[in-house]
Motif scaffolding. Structure first.
Motif, PDB file in Angstrom:
ATOM      1  N   GLU A  12       0.866  -1.395  -0.010  1.00 17.33           N
ATOM      2  CA  GLU A  12       0.125  -0.012   0.015  1.00 17.33           C
ATOM      3  C   GLU A  12       0.800   1.184   0.123  1.00 17.33           C
ATOM      4  OE1 GLU A  12      -2.589  -0.385   3.567  1.00 17.33           O
ATOM      5  OE2 GLU A  12      -3.850  -1.949   2.399  1.00 17.33           O
ATOM      6  N   GLN A  13       1.953   1.207   0.555  1.00 20.23           N
ATOM      7  CA  GLN A  13       3.141   2.458   0.288  1.00 20.23           C
ATOM      8  C   GLN A  13       3.934   2.568  -1.059  1.00 20.23           C
ATOM      9  OE1 GLN A  13       5.372   2.691   4.154  1.00 20.23           O
ATOM     10  NE2 GLN A  13       4.014   1.103   4.885  1.00 20.23           N
ATOM     11  N   ARG A  14       3.602   1.494  -1.859  1.00 19.56           N
ATOM     12  CA  ARG A  14       3.943   1.659  -3.325  1.00 19.56           C
ATOM     13  C   ARG A  14       5.554   1.174  -3.272  1.00 19.56           C
ATOM     14  NH1 ARG A  14       1.842   7.287  -5.027  1.00 19.56           N
ATOM     15  NH2 ARG A  14       3.194   6.772  -7.073  1.00 19.56           N
ATOM     16  N   LEU A  15       5.749   0.172  -2.565  1.00 20.33           N
ATOM     17  CA  LEU A  15       7.154  -0.622  -2.681  1.00 20.33           C
ATOM     18  C   LEU A  15       6.524  -1.975  -3.043  1.00 20.33           C
ATOM     19  CD1 LEU A  15       9.756  -0.912   0.068  1.00 20.33           C
ATOM     20  CD2 LEU A  15       9.257  -2.585  -1.522  1.00 20.33           C
ATOM     21  N   ILE A  16       6.959  -2.254  -4.346  1.00 15.21           N
ATOM     22  CA  ILE A  16       6.183  -3.347  -5.149  1.00 15.21           C
ATOM     23  C   ILE A  16       7.435  -4.392  -5.552  1.00 15.21           C
ATOM     24  CG2 ILE A  16       4.813  -4.033  -6.985  1.00 15.21           C
ATOM     25  CD1 ILE A  16       3.274  -2.205  -4.947  1.00 15.21           C
ATOM     26  N   GLN A  17       7.181  -5.547  -5.527  1.00 14.58           N
ATOM     27  CA  GLN A  17       8.036  -6.843  -5.853  1.00 14.58           C
ATOM     28  C   GLN A  17       7.476  -7.402  -7.049  1.00 14.58           C
ATOM     29  OE1 GLN A  17       9.619  -9.178  -2.586  1.00 14.58           O
ATOM     30  NE2 GLN A  17      10.521 -10.492  -4.254  1.00 14.58           N
ATOM     31  N   VAL A  18       8.359  -7.719  -8.052  1.00 21.00           N
ATOM     32  CA  VAL A  18       8.127  -8.632  -9.226  1.00 21.00           C
ATOM     33  C   VAL A  18       8.825  -9.893  -8.750  1.00 21.00           C
ATOM     34  CG1 VAL A  18       8.399  -8.940 -11.490  1.00 21.00           C
ATOM     35  CG2 VAL A  18       7.920  -6.878 -10.912  1.00 21.00           C
ATOM     36  N   LEU A  38       3.576  -2.356 -12.177  1.00 20.38           N
ATOM     37  CA  LEU A  38       3.486  -1.036 -12.463  1.00 20.38           C
ATOM     38  C   LEU A  38       1.713  -0.607 -12.575  1.00 20.38           C
ATOM     39  CD1 LEU A  38       5.449  -0.929 -15.821  1.00 20.38           C
ATOM     40  CD2 LEU A  38       6.157   0.090 -13.464  1.00 20.38           C
ATOM     41  N   MET A  39       1.012  -1.169 -12.453  1.00 21.91           N
ATOM     42  CA  MET A  39      -0.581  -1.199 -12.145  1.00 21.91           C
ATOM     43  C   MET A  39      -0.621  -0.310 -10.812  1.00 21.91           C
ATOM     44  SD  MET A  39      -2.311  -0.708 -15.009  1.00 21.91           S
ATOM     45  CE  MET A  39      -3.902  -0.717 -13.974  1.00 21.91           C
ATOM     46  N   SER A  40       0.356  -1.016  -9.866  1.00 19.25           N
ATOM     47  CA  SER A  40       0.299  -0.539  -8.606  1.00 19.25           C
ATOM     48  C   SER A  40       0.761   1.035  -8.368  1.00 19.25           C
ATOM     49  CB  SER A  40       0.957  -1.499  -7.490  1.00 19.25           C
ATOM     50  OG  SER A  40       0.390  -2.755  -7.642  1.00 19.25           O
ATOM     51  N   LYS A  41       1.412   1.483  -9.447  1.00 19.87           N
ATOM     52  CA  LYS A  41       2.153   2.773  -9.295  1.00 19.87           C
ATOM     53  C   LYS A  41       3.258   2.733  -8.120  1.00 19.87           C
ATOM     54  CE  LYS A  41       0.337   6.682 -10.601  1.00 19.87           C
ATOM     55  NZ  LYS A  41       0.596   6.904 -12.079  1.00 19.87           N
ATOM     56  N   PRO A  42       4.144   2.006  -8.482  1.00 26.22           N
ATOM     57  CA  PRO A  42       5.358   1.705  -7.512  1.00 26.22           C
ATOM     58  C   PRO A  42       6.171   3.090  -7.472  1.00 26.22           C
ATOM     59  CG  PRO A  42       5.867   0.642  -9.524  1.00 26.22           C
ATOM     60  CD  PRO A  42       4.556   0.949  -9.642  1.00 26.22           C
ATOM     61  N   LYS A  43       6.436   3.477  -6.139  1.00 30.15           N
ATOM     62  CA  LYS A  43       7.487   4.494  -6.045  1.00 30.15           C
ATOM     63  C   LYS A  43       9.023   3.753  -6.175  1.00 30.15           C
ATOM     64  CE  LYS A  43       4.939   7.671  -3.277  1.00 30.15           C
ATOM     65  NZ  LYS A  43       4.859   8.272  -1.834  1.00 30.15           N
ATOM     66  N   LEU A  44       8.728   2.474  -5.406  1.00 29.86           N
ATOM     67  CA  LEU A  44      10.205   1.631  -5.395  1.00 29.86           C
ATOM     68  C   LEU A  44       9.788   0.258  -6.088  1.00 29.86           C
ATOM     69  CD1 LEU A  44      13.094   1.077  -4.968  1.00 29.86           C
ATOM     70  CD2 LEU A  44      12.635   0.609  -2.383  1.00 29.86           C
ATOM     71  N   LEU A  45      10.389  -0.144  -7.027  1.00 30.84           N
ATOM     72  CA  LEU A  45      10.141  -1.472  -7.773  1.00 30.84           C
ATOM     73  C   LEU A  45      11.436  -2.421  -7.524  1.00 30.84           C
ATOM     74  CD1 LEU A  45       8.201  -3.025  -9.779  1.00 30.84           C
ATOM     75  CD2 LEU A  45       9.287  -1.983 -11.522  1.00 30.84           C
ATOM     76  N   GLN A  77      11.190   7.213 -16.104  1.00 28.26           N
ATOM     77  CA  GLN A  77       9.952   7.881 -15.989  1.00 28.26           C
ATOM     78  C   GLN A  77       9.442   7.867 -14.680  1.00 28.26           C
ATOM     79  OE1 GLN A  77       6.906   5.947 -18.677  1.00 28.26           O
ATOM     80  NE2 GLN A  77       8.103   6.325 -20.310  1.00 28.26           N
ATOM     81  N   GLY A  78      10.556   7.767 -13.851  1.00 31.11           N
ATOM     82  CA  GLY A  78      10.556   8.248 -12.268  1.00 31.11           C
ATOM     83  C   GLY A  78      10.471   7.215 -11.376  1.00 31.11           C
ATOM     84  N   THR A  79      10.302   5.886 -11.641  1.00 31.82           N
ATOM     85  CA  THR A  79      10.467   4.735 -10.644  1.00 31.82           C
ATOM     86  C   THR A  79      11.723   4.288 -10.351  1.00 31.82           C
ATOM     87  OG1 THR A  79       8.332   3.876 -11.753  1.00 31.82           O
ATOM     88  CG2 THR A  79       9.353   2.485 -10.193  1.00 31.82           C
ATOM     89  N   THR A  80      12.012   4.308  -9.014  1.00 35.10           N
ATOM     90  CA  THR A  80      13.235   3.774  -8.434  1.00 35.10           C
ATOM     91  C   THR A  80      13.342   2.206  -8.407  1.00 35.10           C
ATOM     92  OG1 THR A  80      13.305   5.914  -7.001  1.00 35.10           O
ATOM     93  CG2 THR A  80      14.861   4.245  -6.530  1.00 35.10           C
ATOM     94  N   ILE A  81      14.384   1.796  -8.750  1.00 34.36           N
ATOM     95  CA  ILE A  81      14.582   0.302  -8.934  1.00 34.36           C
ATOM     96  C   ILE A  81      15.509  -0.276  -8.162  1.00 34.36           C
ATOM     97  CG2 ILE A  81      14.759  -1.635 -10.647  1.00 34.36           C
ATOM     98  CD1 ILE A  81      13.670   0.419 -12.764  1.00 34.36           C
ATOM     99  N   LEU A  82      15.342  -1.361  -7.346  1.00 39.00           N
ATOM    100  CA  LEU A  82      16.156  -2.426  -6.887  1.00 39.00           C
ATOM    101  C   LEU A  82      16.050  -3.605  -7.396  1.00 39.00           C
ATOM    102  CD1 LEU A  82      18.325  -3.032  -4.749  1.00 39.00           C
ATOM    103  CD2 LEU A  82      16.301  -3.533  -3.059  1.00 39.00           C
ATOM    104  N   LEU A  83      17.388  -4.029  -8.211  1.00 41.89           N
ATOM    105  CA  LEU A  83      17.469  -5.179  -9.114  1.00 41.89           C
ATOM    106  C   LEU A  83      18.120  -6.287  -8.620  1.00 41.89           C
ATOM    107  CD1 LEU A  83      17.142  -6.303 -12.126  1.00 41.89           C
ATOM    108  CD2 LEU A  83      19.089  -5.032 -12.696  1.00 41.89           C
TER     109      LEU A  83
END
Length: 234
Positions: A75-81, A149-156, A183-189
């Protein structure tokens, strides 16, 4: 944006992660590389609240989320794939994408975001009424990323996005990752393919048996003799 401090995780008698500290700043692509069993996926699952740490702290947007339930973290838009995609079998591509927006409090903009996902992944638009389980591995990875991406992540958080994919799909997936960051999303890979991970990384960390042994910019790590010998065949 994300600060991990002295994180340790234990499974029974096995110490999977040992006193790990690192940061992800807004707008970066940060790559964690290492061999199988180095603790990469465990770190991601702990950040997401799916695994509990034995010690240490995780801060996200200046708030301690170490003990926060995973649904609250989403809910805080920290989303994991997740590794292995985990698309929902028996549901269509469209239904999988719809589930990505389930936790959004405001429903405005969902249609526009769906259109953006279809623009980024045209194959998903073509197959939106198809069972997600019938897609190829590369297409399922695109669906998993589109759903996130449909969750509008701040951190992916991306866990092994290239695993099991043909080279042509790997190239495309990493191009899309760069586009998402621009396009503005921060990523931890998290990625076993050290070369492609470090080529796109702002910064990188090298994990060995649960510990960080090296950290630098992505470019400098690519040039490192240790990284060349261990991961790049140099």
């Amino acid at each position: 944006m994300l600060k991990v401090t002295n994180l340790s995780v234990q499974y029974g008698m096995i110490q999977a992660v040992k006193d790990v500290s690192f940061e992800v700043n807004e707008g970066e692509i940060v790559s964690l590389i290492g061999a199988n069993g180095a603790g990469k996926s465990t770190i991601l699952r702990t950040i997401s609240g799916l695994v509990r740490s034995t010690s240490g702290a995780i801060e996200y947007l200046d708030k301690d989320i170490t003990k926060t339930p995973s649904r609250k973290i989403v809910e805080q838009r920290l989303i994991q794939v997740p590794e292995g995609r985990h698309v929902f079998k028996g549901l269509t591509v469209q239904e999988n994408l719809d589930l990505g927006s389930f936790t959004r409090k405001g429903k405005e903009g969902i249609k526009e975001d769906l259109e953006q996902v279809f623009e980024r992944f045209p194959i998903l638009a073509e197959r939106k009424n198809q069972d997600a389980s019938t897609l190829s591995g590369g297409e399922q990875q695109m669906l998993a990323m589109g759903r996130a991406l449909m969750s509008k992540p701040k951190l992916l958080l991306l866990d092994e996005p290239s695993m099991g994919l043909a080279p042509i799909f790997i190239k495309e997936i990493f191009r899309i990752i760069q586009d998402i960051q621009k396009q503005g999303t921060t990523i931890l890979l998290i990625e076993q393919n050290a070369k492609v991970a470090l080529e796109i990384a702002t910064r990188g960390y090298v994990l060995e048996t649960g510990k960080i042994v090296l950290s630098d910019t992505g470019k400098n790590l690519l040039k490192s003799d240790e990284v060349q010998k261990a991961y790049l065949g140099g």
